[in-house]
Scaffold this motif. Structure first.
Motif, PDB file in Angstrom:
ATOM      1  N   VAL A  21     -79.394 -61.561  61.710  1.00 36.61           N
ATOM      2  CA  VAL A  21     -78.551 -61.093  62.622  1.00 36.61           C
ATOM      3  C   VAL A  21     -77.517 -62.209  63.486  1.00 36.61           C
ATOM      4  O   VAL A  21     -76.586 -62.012  63.659  1.00 36.61           O
ATOM      5  N   ASP A  22     -78.242 -63.367  63.554  1.00 35.65           N
ATOM      6  CA  ASP A  22     -77.441 -64.280  64.175  1.00 35.65           C
ATOM      7  C   ASP A  22     -76.447 -64.813  63.567  1.00 35.65           C
ATOM      8  O   ASP A  22     -75.442 -65.234  64.233  1.00 35.65           O
ATOM      9  N   LYS A  23     -76.467 -64.835  62.399  1.00 36.42           N
ATOM     10  CA  LYS A  23     -75.382 -65.166  61.345  1.00 36.42           C
ATOM     11  C   LYS A  23     -74.154 -64.200  61.479  1.00 36.42           C
ATOM     12  O   LYS A  23     -72.940 -64.494  60.989  1.00 36.42           O
ATOM     13  N   GLN A  24     -74.432 -63.054  61.692  1.00 33.82           N
ATOM     14  CA  GLN A  24     -73.587 -62.032  61.673  1.00 33.82           C
ATOM     15  C   GLN A  24     -72.414 -62.114  62.735  1.00 33.82           C
ATOM     16  O   GLN A  24     -72.898 -62.220  63.897  1.00 33.82           O
ATOM     17  N   ASP A  25     -71.246 -61.712  62.497  1.00 35.07           N
ATOM     18  CA  ASP A  25     -70.192 -61.869  63.593  1.00 35.07           C
ATOM     19  C   ASP A  25     -70.042 -60.289  63.884  1.00 35.07           C
ATOM     20  O   ASP A  25     -69.379 -59.734  63.122  1.00 35.07           O
ATOM     21  N   MET A  26     -70.604 -59.998  65.011  1.00 32.12           N
ATOM     22  CA  MET A  26     -70.496 -58.826  65.649  1.00 32.12           C
ATOM     23  C   MET A  26     -69.326 -58.450  66.499  1.00 32.12           C
ATOM     24  O   MET A  26     -69.175 -57.588  67.403  1.00 32.12           O
ATOM     25  N   GLY A  27     -68.554 -59.783  66.525  1.00 36.75           N
ATOM     26  CA  GLY A  27     -67.478 -59.498  67.598  1.00 36.75           C
ATOM     27  C   GLY A  27     -66.492 -58.499  67.727  1.00 36.75           C
ATOM     28  O   GLY A  27     -65.926 -58.343  68.776  1.00 36.75           O
ATOM     29  N   GLN A  28     -66.307 -57.830  66.625  1.00 39.34           N
ATOM     30  CA  GLN A  28     -65.410 -56.698  66.458  1.00 39.34           C
ATOM     31  C   GLN A  28     -65.815 -55.441  67.219  1.00 39.34           C
ATOM     32  O   GLN A  28     -65.272 -54.591  67.545  1.00 39.34           O
ATOM     33  N   PHE A  29     -67.524 -55.398  67.490  1.00 41.06           N
ATOM     34  CA  PHE A  29     -67.787 -54.385  68.045  1.00 41.06           C
ATOM     35  C   PHE A  29     -68.056 -54.331  69.627  1.00 41.06           C
ATOM     36  O   PHE A  29     -68.837 -55.346  69.904  1.00 41.06           O
ATOM     37  N   LYS A  30     -67.356 -53.709  70.508  1.00 36.49           N
ATOM     38  CA  LYS A  30     -67.797 -53.533  71.712  1.00 36.49           C
ATOM     39  C   LYS A  30     -69.207 -52.750  71.929  1.00 36.49           C
ATOM     40  O   LYS A  30     -69.048 -51.522  71.680  1.00 36.49           O
ATOM     41  N   MET A  31     -69.785 -53.440  72.714  1.00 42.34           N
ATOM     42  CA  MET A  31     -71.308 -52.602  72.567  1.00 42.34           C
ATOM     43  C   MET A  31     -71.673 -52.559  74.211  1.00 42.34           C
ATOM     44  O   MET A  31     -71.484 -53.328  75.166  1.00 42.34           O
ATOM     45  N   THR A  32     -72.491 -51.493  74.438  1.00 38.99           N
ATOM     46  CA  THR A  32     -72.927 -51.099  75.757  1.00 38.99           C
ATOM     47  C   THR A  32     -74.226 -51.778  75.781  1.00 38.99           C
ATOM     48  O   THR A  32     -74.977 -52.035  75.192  1.00 38.99           O
ATOM     49  N   GLU A  33     -74.401 -52.575  76.914  1.00 41.64           N
ATOM     50  CA  GLU A  33     -75.700 -53.045  77.480  1.00 41.64           C
ATOM     51  C   GLU A  33     -76.882 -52.122  77.465  1.00 41.64           C
ATOM     52  O   GLU A  33     -76.592 -50.776  78.039  1.00 41.64           O
ATOM     53  N   ALA A  34     -77.935 -52.493  77.133  1.00 44.59           N
ATOM     54  CA  ALA A  34     -79.005 -51.446  77.064  1.00 44.59           C
ATOM     55  C   ALA A  34     -79.337 -51.003  78.693  1.00 44.59           C
ATOM     56  O   ALA A  34     -79.736 -49.989  78.821  1.00 44.59           O
ATOM     57  N   ASP A  35     -79.330 -51.719  79.385  1.00 43.76           N
ATOM     58  CA  ASP A  35     -79.525 -51.461  80.716  1.00 43.76           C
ATOM     59  C   ASP A  35     -78.655 -50.295  81.353  1.00 43.76           C
ATOM     60  O   ASP A  35     -78.929 -49.309  82.241  1.00 43.76           O
ATOM     61  N   LYS A  36     -77.359 -50.683  81.116  1.00 46.29           N
ATOM     62  CA  LYS A  36     -76.226 -49.673  81.382  1.00 46.29           C
ATOM     63  C   LYS A  36     -76.538 -48.192  80.605  1.00 46.29           C
ATOM     64  O   LYS A  36     -76.375 -47.242  81.227  1.00 46.29           O
ATOM     65  N   ALA A  37     -77.029 -48.291  79.359  1.00 42.08           N
ATOM     66  CA  ALA A  37     -77.249 -47.033  78.493  1.00 42.08           C
ATOM     67  C   ALA A  37     -78.306 -46.201  79.431  1.00 42.08           C
ATOM     68  O   ALA A  37     -78.260 -45.166  79.588  1.00 42.08           O
ATOM     69  N   ALA A  38     -79.400 -47.115  79.820  1.00 36.49           N
ATOM     70  CA  ALA A  38     -80.531 -46.409  80.773  1.00 36.49           C
ATOM     71  C   ALA A  38     -79.863 -45.708  81.759  1.00 36.49           C
ATOM     72  O   ALA A  38     -80.470 -44.728  81.897  1.00 36.49           O
ATOM     73  N   GLU A  39     -79.309 -46.461  82.432  1.00 39.55           N
ATOM     74  CA  GLU A  39     -78.530 -46.216  83.842  1.00 39.55           C
ATOM     75  C   GLU A  39     -77.974 -44.676  83.545  1.00 39.55           C
ATOM     76  O   GLU A  39     -78.020 -43.577  84.285  1.00 39.55           O
ATOM     77  N   ILE A  40     -77.168 -44.730  82.475  1.00 41.42           N
ATOM     78  CA  ILE A  40     -76.142 -43.283  82.085  1.00 41.42           C
ATOM     79  C   ILE A  40     -77.266 -42.230  81.453  1.00 41.42           C
ATOM     80  O   ILE A  40     -76.880 -41.182  82.001  1.00 41.42           O
ATOM     81  N   ILE A  41     -78.053 -42.535  80.944  1.00 42.21           N
ATOM     82  CA  ILE A  41     -79.227 -41.423  80.475  1.00 42.21           C
ATOM     83  C   ILE A  41     -80.019 -41.010  81.807  1.00 42.21           C
ATOM     84  O   ILE A  41     -80.112 -39.651  81.954  1.00 42.21           O
ATOM     85  N   ILE A  42     -80.433 -41.897  82.620  1.00 47.08           N
ATOM     86  CA  ILE A  42     -81.005 -41.204  83.963  1.00 47.08           C
ATOM     87  C   ILE A  42     -80.149 -40.571  84.576  1.00 47.08           C
ATOM     88  O   ILE A  42     -80.670 -39.445  85.068  1.00 47.08           O
ATOM     89  N   SER A  43     -78.998 -40.883  84.731  1.00 47.16           N
ATOM     90  CA  SER A  43     -78.146 -40.108  85.426  1.00 47.16           C
ATOM     91  C   SER A  43     -78.105 -38.659  84.915  1.00 47.16           C
ATOM     92  O   SER A  43     -77.780 -37.639  85.534  1.00 47.16           O
ATOM     93  N   GLY A  44     -77.865 -38.527  83.632  1.00 45.26           N
ATOM     94  CA  GLY A  44     -77.693 -37.351  82.939  1.00 45.26           C
ATOM     95  C   GLY A  44     -79.093 -36.547  83.116  1.00 45.26           C
ATOM     96  O   GLY A  44     -78.974 -35.255  83.259  1.00 45.26           O
ATOM     97  N   ILE A  45     -80.142 -37.207  83.328  1.00 43.36           N
ATOM     98  CA  ILE A  45     -81.498 -36.323  83.501  1.00 43.36           C
ATOM     99  C   ILE A  45     -81.453 -35.729  85.090  1.00 43.36           C
ATOM    100  O   ILE A  45     -81.745 -34.716  85.035  1.00 43.36           O
ATOM    101  N   GLU A  46     -80.841 -36.458  85.769  1.00 45.31           N
ATOM    102  CA  GLU A  46     -80.676 -35.836  87.152  1.00 45.31           C
ATOM    103  C   GLU A  46     -79.966 -34.919  87.322  1.00 45.31           C
ATOM    104  O   GLU A  46     -80.090 -34.089  88.263  1.00 45.31           O
ATOM    105  N   ARG A  47     -78.826 -34.989  86.469  1.00 44.58           N
ATOM    106  CA  ARG A  47     -77.812 -33.653  86.344  1.00 44.58           C
ATOM    107  C   ARG A  47     -78.240 -32.439  85.655  1.00 44.58           C
ATOM    108  O   ARG A  47     -77.469 -31.581  85.429  1.00 44.58           O
ATOM    109  N   ASN A  48     -79.283 -32.644  84.875  1.00 43.96           N
ATOM    110  CA  ASN A  48     -79.680 -31.720  83.959  1.00 43.96           C
ATOM    111  C   ASN A  48     -78.564 -31.271  82.874  1.00 43.96           C
ATOM    112  O   ASN A  48     -78.389 -30.192  82.483  1.00 43.96           O
TER     113      ASN A  48
END
Ligand code: NAD
Length: 268
Positions: free
Chosen positions: A204-231
């Motif tokens: 994994v460390d050798k792979q160049d993932m530079g072309q992929f824009k990724m969301t951080e896991a903590d941001k993903a959790a924040e978005i999911i929790i906001s979705g839970i609160e809004r049903n």
């Protein structure tokens, strides 16, 4: 559904998005039963929760083991007194190869964890959730569950199964107090490739993932929790997932080609 004073079960709580969900839920006043096959991962999650670690119970359960899953609700209730929410987050990817090069054991494993395990968990907890004044089931599909990703075709099929299972469940539960939310993460920065046994950390460390824009896991959790609160019915995590949701409806063939061009370098 609100987060405070509720008890949530989070599968895959030992890594990635699940770990961030557990930590953020306890920080928001919930209690959490974390479920994972990785004991070390869950211990790290509890450690990272700091002084709120005592709000978390850990359960080493393989969600594909139906007997262990069936015994889980009573264990969660013994630890927390009740259960209000189930977040089916645990999942694995497949090796980045074409269907023709996948073995049946590889195919079955992906379906067993991503679909059958999630279905076992849902079946085991639903009778308990139906008895609560309010409850919530949150299932993680993927952008790959509505859009073909070459080299992840079986993964995508398992996540498409999660999509229809969850939407069907939502309809069946419309006249109950159990909310159902379906989540489509785009590319999230986690260690899922190593955790799924697809690559070593070195590879994994050798792979160049530079072309992929990724969301951080903590941001993903924040978005999911906001979705839970809004049903929310559907939650799209990341600009990639949001954008492809529109493009795939507008021009499905073009959307498929766009993803193929982006992903073909990963295909062996
Ligand atoms: N990372 C991404 O880019 C991405 C994109 C779309 C969807 N998703 C989905 O999000 C969810 C979380 O993914 P992640 O990236 O945080 O993965 P991760 O590998 O970081 O965490 C997944 C956790 O699930 C656990 N797990 C695996 N099999 C299990 C089993 N049989 N029983 C119990 N626990 C098990 C693993 O031990 C691990 O702790 C998955 O369903 C995944 O398919 C992830």
């Amino acid at each position: 559904m609100k987060i405070t004073n509720k008890v949530y079960v989070v599968t895959g709580g030992g890594n990635g998005i699940g770990r961030e969900l557990v930590i953020q839920l306890v920080n928001r006043g919930a209690r959490v039963a974390a479920v994972d096959i990785s004991e070390a991962g869950m211990q790290e999650t509890v450690k990272l929760a700091g002084s709120l670690g005592d709000k978390i119970s850990t359960h080493i359960v393989d969600i594909t083991d139906s007997a262990a899953v069936e015994a889980l609700p009573e264990k969660v209730i013994a630890a927390h007194g009740s259960v209000d929410g189930l977040i089916n987050n645990a999942g694995i990817i497949q090796p980045f190869v074409r269907v023709v090069d996948l073995t049946f054991p590889q195919i079955n494993k992906v379906f067993d964890v991503n679909f059958t395990g999630l279905m076992f968990m849902t079946k085991a907890f639903l009778p308990y959730l139906l008895k609560r004044p309010e409850a919530h089931i949150i299932n993680l599909s993927s952008m790959g569950g509505f859009l073909p990703v070459p080299g992840q075709t079986i993964y995508g099929a398992s996540k498409a199964a999660v999509k229809l299972f969850t939407e069907g469940l939502h309809s069946e539960l419309l006249d109950t107090q159990v909310h159902v939310t379906l989540v489509f993460p785009g590319a999230i920065k986690t260690n899922i490739t190593v955790n799924s046994g697809i690559m070593t950390q070195e590879q994994v460390d050798k792979q160049d993932m530079g072309q992929f824009k990724m969301t951080e896991a903590d941001k993903a959790a924040e978005i999911i929790i906001s979705g839970i609160e809004r049903n929310a019915y559907h939650v799209f995590v990341g600009s990639d997932s949001k954008m492809m949701n529109f493009l795939v409806r507008l021009a499905p063939k073009r959307a498929a080609k766009l993803i193929f061009d982006q992903m073909k370098s990963l295909l062996k």
